[in-house]
Scaffold this motif. Structure first.
Motif, PDB file in Angstrom:
ATOM      1  N   PHE A  22      30.861  30.767  43.842  1.00 22.80           N
ATOM      2  CA  PHE A  22      31.542  31.832  44.570  1.00 22.80           C
ATOM      3  C   PHE A  22      30.730  33.113  44.449  1.00 22.80           C
ATOM      4  O   PHE A  22      29.787  33.188  43.664  1.00 22.80           O
ATOM      5  CB  PHE A  22      32.976  32.024  44.070  1.00 22.80           C
ATOM      6  N   ALA A  24      30.962  37.453  43.998  1.00 19.25           N
ATOM      7  CA  ALA A  24      31.819  38.544  43.537  1.00 19.25           C
ATOM      8  C   ALA A  24      30.984  39.816  43.454  1.00 19.25           C
ATOM      9  O   ALA A  24      29.756  39.762  43.354  1.00 19.25           O
ATOM     10  CB  ALA A  24      32.429  38.208  42.188  1.00 19.25           C
ATOM     11  N   SER A  29      35.140  41.199  38.373  1.00 20.94           N
ATOM     12  CA  SER A  29      35.832  40.545  39.491  1.00 20.94           C
ATOM     13  C   SER A  29      35.572  39.041  39.485  1.00 20.94           C
ATOM     14  O   SER A  29      36.436  38.260  39.885  1.00 20.94           O
ATOM     15  CB  SER A  29      35.463  41.183  40.827  1.00 20.94           C
ATOM     16  N   ALA A  30      34.403  38.626  38.996  1.00 18.70           N
ATOM     17  CA  ALA A  30      34.112  37.192  38.892  1.00 18.70           C
ATOM     18  C   ALA A  30      35.031  36.536  37.871  1.00 18.70           C
ATOM     19  O   ALA A  30      35.583  35.462  38.112  1.00 18.70           O
ATOM     20  CB  ALA A  30      32.648  36.980  38.510  1.00 18.70           C
ATOM     21  N   SER A  32      37.953  37.632  36.906  1.00 17.70           N
ATOM     22  CA  SER A  32      39.300  37.662  37.473  1.00 17.70           C
ATOM     23  C   SER A  32      39.493  36.507  38.460  1.00 17.70           C
ATOM     24  O   SER A  32      40.519  35.821  38.442  1.00 17.70           O
ATOM     25  CB  SER A  32      39.533  39.000  38.166  1.00 17.70           C
ATOM     26  N   PHE A  33      38.503  36.275  39.310  1.00 19.90           N
ATOM     27  CA  PHE A  33      38.579  35.181  40.283  1.00 19.90           C
ATOM     28  C   PHE A  33      38.616  33.825  39.574  1.00 19.90           C
ATOM     29  O   PHE A  33      39.403  32.942  39.929  1.00 19.90           O
ATOM     30  CB  PHE A  33      37.383  35.247  41.236  1.00 19.90           C
ATOM     31  N   GLN A  36      41.830  31.645  37.929  1.00 17.44           N
ATOM     32  CA  GLN A  36      42.693  30.666  38.612  1.00 17.44           C
ATOM     33  C   GLN A  36      42.369  29.224  38.236  1.00 17.44           C
ATOM     34  O   GLN A  36      43.212  28.344  38.347  1.00 17.44           O
ATOM     35  CB  GLN A  36      42.573  30.845  40.126  1.00 17.44           C
TER      36      GLN A  36
END
Length: 76
Positions: A22, A24, A29-30, A32-33, A36
């Motif tokens: 992904f 970021a 922010s990485a 946080s992503f 999940q």
């Protein structure tokens, strides 16, 4: 500028089981992503060859039995 990251799902044996690539804007922010993915187990977040974070699994082990503070009396 967006950076490339990967979230690796780590098995109980310490071996990577799968990966999700992904983008970021920042390490924060990485992480946080990637949070999940912890519902499936422990996750390591990497940006190229740099380990950013290790996230514990959402699946927590069962709590230990309560400690007993004295002798246990039983009838015989």
């Amino acid at each position: 500028m967006m950076q490339q990251y990967r979230a690796y799902l780590v098995g109980e044996d310490g071996i990577f089981r799968s990966a999700e690539a992904f983008e970021a804007l920042s390490d924060e922010s990485a992480v946080s992503f990637a949070q999940q993915f912890t519902r499936h187990g422990k996750v390591e977040v990497w940006q190229l060859g740099r380990k950013i974070a290790v996230l514990d699994s959402e699946r927590s082990p069962p709590p230990p039995p309560p400690a007993r503070s004295g002798p246990i009396l039983t009838r015989q």
